[in-house]
Design an enzyme around this catalytic site. Sequence first.
Site, short mmCIF file in Angstrom:
data_model
loop_
_atom_site.label_atom_id
_atom_site.label_comp_id
_atom_site.label_asym_id
_atom_site.label_seq_id
_atom_site.Cartn_x
_atom_site.Cartn_y
_atom_site.Cartn_z
N ASP A 33 3.63 -3.77 -3.93
CA ASP A 33 4.31 -2.97 -2.82
C ASP A 33 4.81 -4.17 -2.22
O ASP A 33 4.15 -5.27 -1.64
CB ASP A 33 3.21 -2.24 -1.77
CG ASP A 33 4.25 -1.27 -1.06
OD1 ASP A 33 4.99 -1.99 -0.25
OD2 ASP A 33 4.48 -0.32 -1.33
N ILE A 34 6.05 -4.05 -1.74
CA ILE A 34 6.93 -5.36 -0.87
C ILE A 34 6.24 -5.24 0.56
O ILE A 34 6.57 -6.49 1.12
CB ILE A 34 8.25 -4.98 -0.96
CG1 ILE A 34 8.80 -3.90 -0.57
CG2 ILE A 34 8.75 -5.36 -2.46
CD1 ILE A 34 10.33 -3.93 -0.28
N HIS A 102 6.08 7.67 -7.21
CA HIS A 102 5.40 6.15 -7.39
C HIS A 102 4.13 6.86 -6.52
O HIS A 102 3.99 7.40 -5.51
CB HIS A 102 5.93 5.26 -6.72
CG HIS A 102 6.70 5.63 -5.42
ND1 HIS A 102 7.64 6.47 -5.14
CD2 HIS A 102 6.15 4.95 -4.02
CE1 HIS A 102 7.68 6.36 -3.74
NE2 HIS A 102 7.05 5.64 -2.97
N LEU A 103 2.84 6.27 -7.17
CA LEU A 103 1.67 6.42 -6.72
C LEU A 103 1.13 4.98 -5.83
O LEU A 103 1.12 3.76 -6.32
CB LEU A 103 0.55 6.68 -7.92
CG LEU A 103 -0.99 6.62 -7.38
CD1 LEU A 103 -1.49 7.91 -6.68
CD2 LEU A 103 -2.01 6.47 -8.63
N HIS A 104 0.67 5.13 -4.57
CA HIS A 104 0.29 4.06 -3.98
C HIS A 104 -1.12 3.91 -4.17
O HIS A 104 -2.16 4.83 -4.24
CB HIS A 104 0.42 4.42 -2.52
CG HIS A 104 1.86 3.99 -1.84
ND1 HIS A 104 2.39 3.01 -1.35
CD2 HIS A 104 2.87 5.30 -1.92
CE1 HIS A 104 3.65 3.37 -1.07
NE2 HIS A 104 3.93 4.62 -1.39
#
Length: 129
Positions: A33-34, A102-104
């Site tokens: 993740d950015i 999208h899965l964190h």
Amino acid sequence: YDGKCVFCRIAHREEPGTALLPCEDEDLVCFRDIKPGAPHHYLVVPVNHMGNCKTLKTEHIPLVKRMMEVGKAVLQKNNFNDLNDVRMGFHWPPFCSIAHLHLHVLAPASQLGFLSRIYYRINSYWFIT
């Protein structure tokens, strides 16, 4: 494929600034993740464009399970093995910034900072696990 979707471009290796992490599933990609909310913060994304988590149906349960397995495998490949200290989930619209599923994957969950504890709160109005 949606050429305007940054996650589609990442999944098709068209964003040279984003390194894909090794992934055992050819239908999924994983990357950092950015704006990490934890020491380990990865996103697991289907290669094929899918809408946000609100579009998920019963037939998507195997996909979500595979996404979680990829998330766990990436954590372990990055020397994080306490799978009891992991938070995984999806931001609920309108709180998701990218309209591609999208899965964190965040770990260790016990080290989430103050804002991350709010932003990634379990089963809150904006984040579902």
